[in-house]
Design a protein around this motif. Structure first.
Motif, PDB file in Angstrom:
ATOM      1  N   LEU A 165       0.844  -1.190   0.000  1.00  0.00           N
ATOM      2  CA  LEU A 165       0.000   0.000   0.000  1.00  0.00           C
ATOM      3  C   LEU A 165       0.882   1.243   0.000  1.00  0.00           C
ATOM      4  N   GLY A 166       0.592   2.151  -0.908  1.00  0.00           N
ATOM      5  CA  GLY A 166       1.402   3.354  -1.008  1.00  0.00           C
ATOM      6  C   GLY A 166       0.867   4.271  -2.081  1.00  0.00           C
ATOM      7  N   HIS A 167       1.752   4.730  -2.974  1.00  0.00           N
ATOM      8  CA  HIS A 167       1.351   5.691  -3.989  1.00  0.00           C
ATOM      9  C   HIS A 167       0.703   5.031  -5.214  1.00  0.00           C
ATOM     10  N   VAL A 168       0.912   3.731  -5.391  1.00  0.00           N
ATOM     11  CA  VAL A 168       0.286   3.034  -6.517  1.00  0.00           C
ATOM     12  C   VAL A 168      -0.978   2.319  -6.067  1.00  0.00           C
ATOM     13  N   ARG A 169      -0.888   1.583  -4.971  1.00  0.00           N
ATOM     14  CA  ARG A 169      -2.048   0.843  -4.468  1.00  0.00           C
ATOM     15  C   ARG A 169      -2.437   1.406  -3.101  1.00  0.00           C
ATOM     16  N   ASN A 170      -3.736   1.488  -2.860  1.00  0.00           N
ATOM     17  CA  ASN A 170      -4.211   2.119  -1.633  1.00  0.00           C
ATOM     18  C   ASN A 170      -5.281   1.271  -0.959  1.00  0.00           C
ATOM     19  N   GLY A 171      -6.053   1.904  -0.087  1.00  0.00           N
ATOM     20  CA  GLY A 171      -7.064   1.174   0.664  1.00  0.00           C
ATOM     21  C   GLY A 171      -8.110   0.513  -0.211  1.00  0.00           C
ATOM     22  N   ASN A 172      -8.418   1.089  -1.373  1.00  0.00           N
ATOM     23  CA  ASN A 172      -9.397   0.469  -2.273  1.00  0.00           C
ATOM     24  C   ASN A 172      -8.893  -0.875  -2.793  1.00  0.00           C
ATOM     25  N   PHE A 173      -7.598  -0.932  -3.092  1.00  0.00           N
ATOM     26  CA  PHE A 173      -7.007  -2.201  -3.531  1.00  0.00           C
ATOM     27  C   PHE A 173      -7.088  -3.233  -2.414  1.00  0.00           C
ATOM     28  N   LEU A 174      -6.742  -2.810  -1.190  1.00  0.00           N
ATOM     29  CA  LEU A 174      -6.815  -3.727  -0.057  1.00  0.00           C
ATOM     30  C   LEU A 174      -8.254  -4.187   0.171  1.00  0.00           C
ATOM     31  N   ARG A 175      -9.210  -3.292  -0.016  1.00  0.00           N
ATOM     32  CA  ARG A 175     -10.620  -3.655   0.164  1.00  0.00           C
ATOM     33  C   ARG A 175     -11.020  -4.769  -0.816  1.00  0.00           C
ATOM     34  N   ARG A 176     -10.525  -4.685  -2.040  1.00  0.00           N
ATOM     35  CA  ARG A 176     -10.818  -5.740  -3.018  1.00  0.00           C
ATOM     36  C   ARG A 176     -10.161  -7.055  -2.605  1.00  0.00           C
ATOM     37  N   MET A 177      -8.955  -6.989  -2.065  1.00  0.00           N
ATOM     38  CA  MET A 177      -8.277  -8.202  -1.612  1.00  0.00           C
ATOM     39  C   MET A 177      -9.043  -8.848  -0.447  1.00  0.00           C
ATOM     40  N   VAL A 178      -9.519  -8.016   0.465  1.00  0.00           N
ATOM     41  CA  VAL A 178     -10.286  -8.520   1.604  1.00  0.00           C
ATOM     42  C   VAL A 178     -11.552  -9.220   1.125  1.00  0.00           C
ATOM     43  N   ALA A 179     -12.239  -8.626   0.152  1.00  0.00           N
ATOM     44  CA  ALA A 179     -13.467  -9.229  -0.382  1.00  0.00           C
ATOM     45  C   ALA A 179     -13.178 -10.579  -1.025  1.00  0.00           C
ATOM     46  N   LYS A 180     -12.079 -10.669  -1.765  1.00  0.00           N
ATOM     47  CA  LYS A 180     -11.708 -11.942  -2.404  1.00  0.00           C
ATOM     48  C   LYS A 180     -11.399 -13.013  -1.363  1.00  0.00           C
ATOM     49  N   LYS A 342      13.006 -31.815   6.544  1.00  0.00           N
ATOM     50  CA  LYS A 342      11.665 -32.217   6.978  1.00  0.00           C
ATOM     51  C   LYS A 342      10.651 -31.075   6.885  1.00  0.00           C
ATOM     52  N   MET A 343      11.115 -29.888   6.539  1.00  0.00           N
ATOM     53  CA  MET A 343      10.218 -28.727   6.522  1.00  0.00           C
ATOM     54  C   MET A 343       9.760 -28.396   5.106  1.00  0.00           C
ATOM     55  N   GLN A 344       8.491 -28.016   4.991  1.00  0.00           N
ATOM     56  CA  GLN A 344       7.969 -27.499   3.742  1.00  0.00           C
ATOM     57  C   GLN A 344       7.948 -25.971   3.815  1.00  0.00           C
ATOM     58  N   ILE A 345       8.044 -25.336   2.662  1.00  0.00           N
ATOM     59  CA  ILE A 345       8.005 -23.879   2.605  1.00  0.00           C
ATOM     60  C   ILE A 345       7.190 -23.455   1.404  1.00  0.00           C
ATOM     61  N   PHE A 346       6.267 -22.535   1.630  1.00  0.00           N
ATOM     62  CA  PHE A 346       5.516 -21.963   0.517  1.00  0.00           C
ATOM     63  C   PHE A 346       5.864 -20.480   0.432  1.00  0.00           C
ATOM     64  N   THR A 347       6.349 -20.082  -0.743  1.00  0.00           N
ATOM     65  CA  THR A 347       6.661 -18.681  -1.012  1.00  0.00           C
ATOM     66  C   THR A 347       5.652 -18.147  -2.009  1.00  0.00           C
ATOM     67  N   SER A 348       4.948 -17.101  -1.620  1.00  0.00           N
ATOM     68  CA  SER A 348       3.955 -16.486  -2.503  1.00  0.00           C
ATOM     69  C   SER A 348       4.613 -15.416  -3.378  1.00  0.00           C
ATOM     70  N   SER A 349       4.068 -15.236  -4.578  1.00  0.00           N
ATOM     71  CA  SER A 349       4.561 -14.170  -5.463  1.00  0.00           C
ATOM     72  C   SER A 349       3.993 -12.813  -5.070  1.00  0.00           C
ATOM     73  N   GLY A 350       3.069 -12.795  -4.095  1.00  0.00           N
ATOM     74  CA  GLY A 350       2.535 -11.537  -3.592  1.00  0.00           C
ATOM     75  C   GLY A 350       1.305 -11.065  -4.340  1.00  0.00           C
ATOM     76  N   ALA A 351       0.597 -10.124  -3.727  1.00  0.00           N
ATOM     77  CA  ALA A 351      -0.637  -9.604  -4.316  1.00  0.00           C
ATOM     78  C   ALA A 351      -0.428  -8.276  -5.033  1.00  0.00           C
ATOM     79  N   GLY A 352       0.529  -7.491  -4.579  1.00  0.00           N
ATOM     80  CA  GLY A 352       0.764  -6.188  -5.175  1.00  0.00           C
ATOM     81  C   GLY A 352       2.065  -6.147  -5.954  1.00  0.00           C
ATOM     82  N   THR A 353       2.614  -4.957  -6.102  1.00  0.00           N
ATOM     83  CA  THR A 353       3.879  -4.770  -6.811  1.00  0.00           C
ATOM     84  C   THR A 353       4.711  -3.734  -6.072  1.00  0.00           C
ATOM     85  N   TRP A 354       6.013  -3.785  -6.302  1.00  0.00           N
ATOM     86  CA  TRP A 354       6.911  -2.753  -5.788  1.00  0.00           C
ATOM     87  C   TRP A 354       7.579  -2.077  -6.970  1.00  0.00           C
TER      88      TRP A 354
END
Length: 372
Positions: A165-180, A342-354
């Motif tokens: 969240l910053g100058h490109v993505r804001n609370g509206n973007f987060l609101r859409r992520m929350v809804a999904k 013995k450990m598994q790891i999941f790395t996400s590509s993320g929801a936004g961009t930098w």
């Protein structure tokens, strides 16, 4: 403080110098003529590229201190241009390679036509990357954990990271992520850092949509590097005020499942990371989930007896050529579900961009994990 300021000035000088060189390469490539003829409008091309070469650094420095609609608009434009620049530089280098090989082979090719075709392809790729970065997917995967409590079998958890969240993505973007996320009805929700971009922002207002993010077995957050560029307290307070459990070098137990959170700053220091994991007194005979922003030291988490590590940070490079660099740095841990010992790891590509709001070869995602 003086040394830090000097280091920042040096870093900015290096980045700006590279930008001057890459824009000069574009200028030389576009205006070059094997016949020596002058390119129409060369002066204006030079002027525009000169302005673009300083735009991103200038607007980025302002973005760390100020926020207003005009600055945000300029930041978005400059950030998109940075993404296009990467593709255009690859196109320019490819043009010169093709031209050189053709000359050595005795072939006669139209240099400027080659430039037009490759630059056109670069622009199309960049435009697609902008649209692709706004299309968030749901990624589904099944994770089998040894000693998983019976009540957790069949439960599902949502993982989201790198919203920025910053100058490109804001609370509206987060609101859409929350809804999904809520549409998926997860049993637990994990936010693996970099909710914020680190630029100037009203942290509380931006985090307000998180108050709607609820799950039967909790919503958990751990700080990423962008929250910890400096003092992270304003970000953590805003997130906690929205009802999200902020985990900082601690363990919570939910129906027999151990959930640990280690913020970025501690997880990147080998000795500190091991010390924190030792201090939470992990029960190796029961399943556990470690929430930490970056997959920098999975071997330390595995040695501590963690069952599953959830991370983000890599963005899968977002787009070429940075995706090649990300794969080289993080190897098999750059994206997806993998294993170390013995450990598994999941790395996400993320929801936004930098930086550039583009994605090509990586997709923005919300991950849905089903436990077995």
């Amino acid at each position: 403080m003086v040394r830090l300021r000097r280091d920042i000035i040096g870093f900015v000088a290096v980045i700006q110098s590279l930008l001057f060189l890459t824009h000069y390469l574009l200028y030389v490539t576009w205006t070059f003529s094997p016949a020596g003829s002058e390119t129409p409008g060369a002066f204006w091309i030079k002027l525009v590229l000169g302005f673009l070469s300083v735009s991103f650094v200038a607007v980025s420095l302002l973005a760390f201190r100020y926020t207003n609609p005009t600055l945000r608009a300029f930041y978005r434009i400059a950030a998109v241009w940075m993404g296009l620049l990467s593709f255009l530089v690859l196109a320019a280098v490819s043009t010169w390679i093709i031209f050189g090989v053709a000359r050595l082979s005795g072939l006669d090719i139209n240099f400027h036509r080659t430039v037009e075709l490759l630059f056109g392809a670069a622009v199309i790729a960049g435009i697609y990357g902008v649209f692709n970065a706004s299309w968030t997917r749901i990624t589904r995967t099944t994770v089998r954990l040894a000693n998983l409590p019976a009540v957790w079998r069949g439960r599902r958890a949502a993982l989201i990271s790198d919203v920025h969240l910053g100058h490109v993505r804001n609370g509206n973007f987060l609101r859409r992520m929350v809804a999904k996320i809520l549409k998926e009805e997860p049993d637990a929700i994990f936010i693996a850092g970099d909710l914020y971009d680190g630029t100037a922002i009203d942290a509380g207002r931006a985090a307000e949509p998180l108050s709607e993010l609820v799950a039967p077995h909790g919503v958990y957050f751990v700080a990423g590097n962008h929250e910890q560029f400096g003092d992270d307290s304003k970000y953590l307070r805003a997130i906690a005020a929205a009802g999200v459990r902020v985990l900082s070098n601690e363990k919570v137990e939910v129906d027999g499942l151990q959930i640990i959170g280690v913020p970025y700053r501690n997880a990147t220091q080998n000795g500190r990371f091991a010390s924190v994991l030792n201090g939470v007194r992990l029960d190796r005979d029961r399943a556990s989930i470690l929430l930490t922003h970056a997959p920098d030291h999975p071997e330390i988490a595995e040695a501590a007896g963690v069952s599953l590590q959830l991370s983000g940070h890599t963005h899968l490079g977002q787009f070429v050529p940075w995706s090649w660099m990300a794969r080289r740095i993080y190897r098999q841990f750059v994206y997806g579900l993998t294993r170390i010992g013995k450990m598994q790891i999941f790395t996400s590509s993320g929801a936004g961009t930098w930086g550039p709001p583009l994605r090509l070869g990586s997709n923005p995602e919300i991950v849905m994990l089903e436990f077995e």
